[in-house]
Design an enzyme around this catalytic site. Structure first.
Site, PDB file in Angstrom:
ATOM      1  N   LYS A 119       5.725 -11.819  -2.719  1.00  0.00           N
ATOM      2  CA  LYS A 119       5.993 -12.079  -1.303  1.00  0.00           C
ATOM      3  C   LYS A 119       6.974 -13.235  -1.103  1.00  0.00           C
ATOM      4  O   LYS A 119       7.249 -13.996  -2.030  1.00  0.00           O
ATOM      5  CB  LYS A 119       4.677 -12.362  -0.567  1.00  0.00           C
ATOM      6  CG  LYS A 119       3.900 -11.069  -0.322  1.00  0.00           C
ATOM      7  CD  LYS A 119       2.700 -11.255   0.566  1.00  0.00           C
ATOM      8  CE  LYS A 119       2.056  -9.879   0.830  1.00  0.00           C
ATOM      9  NZ  LYS A 119       0.816  -9.976   1.586  1.00  0.00           N
TER      10      LYS A 119
ATOM     11  N   ARG B 179      -4.471  -8.376  -5.162  1.00  0.00           N
ATOM     12  CA  ARG B 179      -3.609  -7.204  -4.936  1.00  0.00           C
ATOM     13  C   ARG B 179      -2.221  -7.502  -5.489  1.00  0.00           C
ATOM     14  O   ARG B 179      -1.570  -8.441  -5.031  1.00  0.00           O
ATOM     15  CB  ARG B 179      -3.557  -6.913  -3.433  1.00  0.00           C
ATOM     16  CG  ARG B 179      -2.763  -5.675  -3.046  1.00  0.00           C
ATOM     17  CD  ARG B 179      -2.809  -5.502  -1.527  1.00  0.00           C
ATOM     18  NE  ARG B 179      -2.048  -4.353  -1.074  1.00  0.00           N
ATOM     19  CZ  ARG B 179      -0.739  -4.374  -0.874  1.00  0.00           C
ATOM     20  NH1 ARG B 179      -0.056  -5.459  -1.081  1.00  0.00           N
ATOM     21  NH2 ARG B 179      -0.123  -3.270  -0.445  1.00  0.00           N
TER      22      ARG B 179
END
Ligand code: 7PM
Length: 288
Positions: A224, A258
Site C-alpha cells: 500500500k 492480508r
C-alpha cells in the site's frame, strides 16, 4: 482470547496463531480476456500456488476499491468471482473469503463455496447486514472513512483510535442485533482507507487497541501507499516494507495478515513463530 472461527460444513479456522490471507485479484487487469475458461483456470492455479506457499485463506475480490476506481456493476462482479469460487472449491477444501460489499454477491459466493465475507464497507450497503446474518459465516468488518473515490482527500479524526473503535462498536452492535455471533466477527482498521500516512502508522503502532472489543483483528497493508509514500518506492519495490509491516502487525496481535507476497510473508512469520514458540528436537515448531 480463545478464537476459533466456525466455517461452513463443520470446518474451523483456529486464530490462536497468525494466518496469511492471500489476495487473489479477479479485476479486469487480471482478466484481460473478459473471463474465459483459461482465465478461471489460471486464477485457480494461482490460488493453489498461494496455498502451497503458506496462505490459509484465499481472498477473492472482483471490485476494485482503489481510490478513483470506477464502480463495478453487480453483473460484472458476479461474472468475475462466482466461476472462480466454484472452480477453486472444486479442487480444494481451503478457506475462501469473498471481498465484496454487495448482498447478492455475498449470497451467491457463499452458495458457490466461499467461507468468509470480507466487506470493506462493513455491511453498510443495502441488505448486506441482513443477508450476511442469514449466511452464518465469519465476517470481516473494515473501517473506511468516506468513499473510495474521495477518501484520501484530507482525512481527519477527532481521536483516530477511539473514532475507529466507536465505529467498530456500532457495527458489532448492529451485527449482534441480527443474531451474528461476535466470535464470528473480525475487525480491520482499513489501512489506506481514509487515512493519512501518519494515521496509518499510528494505527499500526496501536493495532492491539482494536482487540479490546473482543474480536480478532485483520491487517492489510501489503504494497500500500503507506509503504510506498514512506519509502518513496513504486508498487513493485514495496516487498521489504510490506514484510516489516506484516511482522509488526502480527507481533502486536493481528491474527490475519492480508498480503500479495505469500511465500515471503510466510517465511517472516515462521521465523517469528520459531523464536516465540521454540522448536522440538526434530526442528518442528512447538504447538500451543
Ligand atoms: C488498489 C489499492 C487496489 C488498494 C487494491 C487496494 C483491504 C481489503 C483491500 C484491506 C480488507 C488492496 C486494496 N484492502 N480488505 N481490500 N482489508 N479486509 O491493497 O486492507 O488490496 S483493496
Amino acid at each position: 482470547m480463545m478464537s476459533i472461527l466456525k466455517l461452513p460444513r463443520g470446518r474451523e479456522l483456529d486464530l490462536s496463531q497468525p494466518h496469511i490471507m492471500a489476495v487473489l485479484n479477479v479485476t479486469p487487469d487480471s482478466f484481460s480476456d473478459g473471463g474465459s475458461h483459461t482465465s478461471y483456470d489460471s486464477a485457480v492455479n494461482k490460488a493453489l500456488e498461494l496455498l502451497n506457499h503458506g496462505a490459509s485463506i484465499i481472498d477473492i475480490g472482483g471490485e476494485s476499491t482503489r481510490p478513483g476506481a470506477p464502480d463495478v456493476t453487480l453483473e460484472d462482479e458476479l461474472n468475475r468471482v462466482i466461476p472462480v469460487i466454484k472452480a477453486l472449491r472444486g479442487q480444494s477444501d481451503c478457506v475462501i473469503s469473498i471481498d465484496t460489499s454487495k448482498a447478492i454477491v455475498m449470497k451467491k459466493a457463499v452458495e458457490a463455496g466461499a467461507d468468509i465475507i470480507n466487506d470493506v464497507r462493513a455491511l453498510q450497503e443495502p441488505n448486506a447486514l441482513k443477508t450476511a446474518a442469514g449466511l452464518n459465516v465469519p465476517i470481516c468488518l473494515m473501517h473506511m472513512q468516506g468513499q473510495p473515490r474521495t477518501m484520501q482527500n484530507s482525512p481527519q479524526y477527532d481521536n483516530l483510535i477511539s473514532d475507529i473503535n466507536d465505529f467498530f462498536a456500532q457495527r458489532i452492535d448492529a451485527c449482534e442485533k441480527l443474531g451474528i455471533d461476535k466470535k464470528q466477527i473480525i475487525l480491520d482498521p482499513g489501512f489506506g482507507f481514509g487515512k493519512t500516512l501518519a494515521h496509518n502508522y499510528e494505527i499500526l503502532n496501536k493495532i492491539d487497541a482494536f482487540k479490546t472489543l473482543g474480536c480478532e483483528v485483520l491487517a492489510g497493508l501489503s504494497r500500500k501507499s503507506m509503504i510506498g509514500n514512506l519509502l518513496n518506492r513504486d508498487t513493485n519495490e514495496r516487498l521489504a516494507g510490506s514484510l516489516a509491516g506484516a511482522l509488526i502487525a502480527a507481533q502486536k496481535g493481528a491474527k490475519i495478515i492480508r498480503v500479495h507476497d505469500v511465500a515471503q510473508t510466510s517465511d517472516v512469520l515462521t521465523v517469528w513463530q520459531a523464536c516465540e514458540k521454540g522448536l522440538d528436537n526434530k526442528g518442528n515448531l512447538n504447538v500451543g
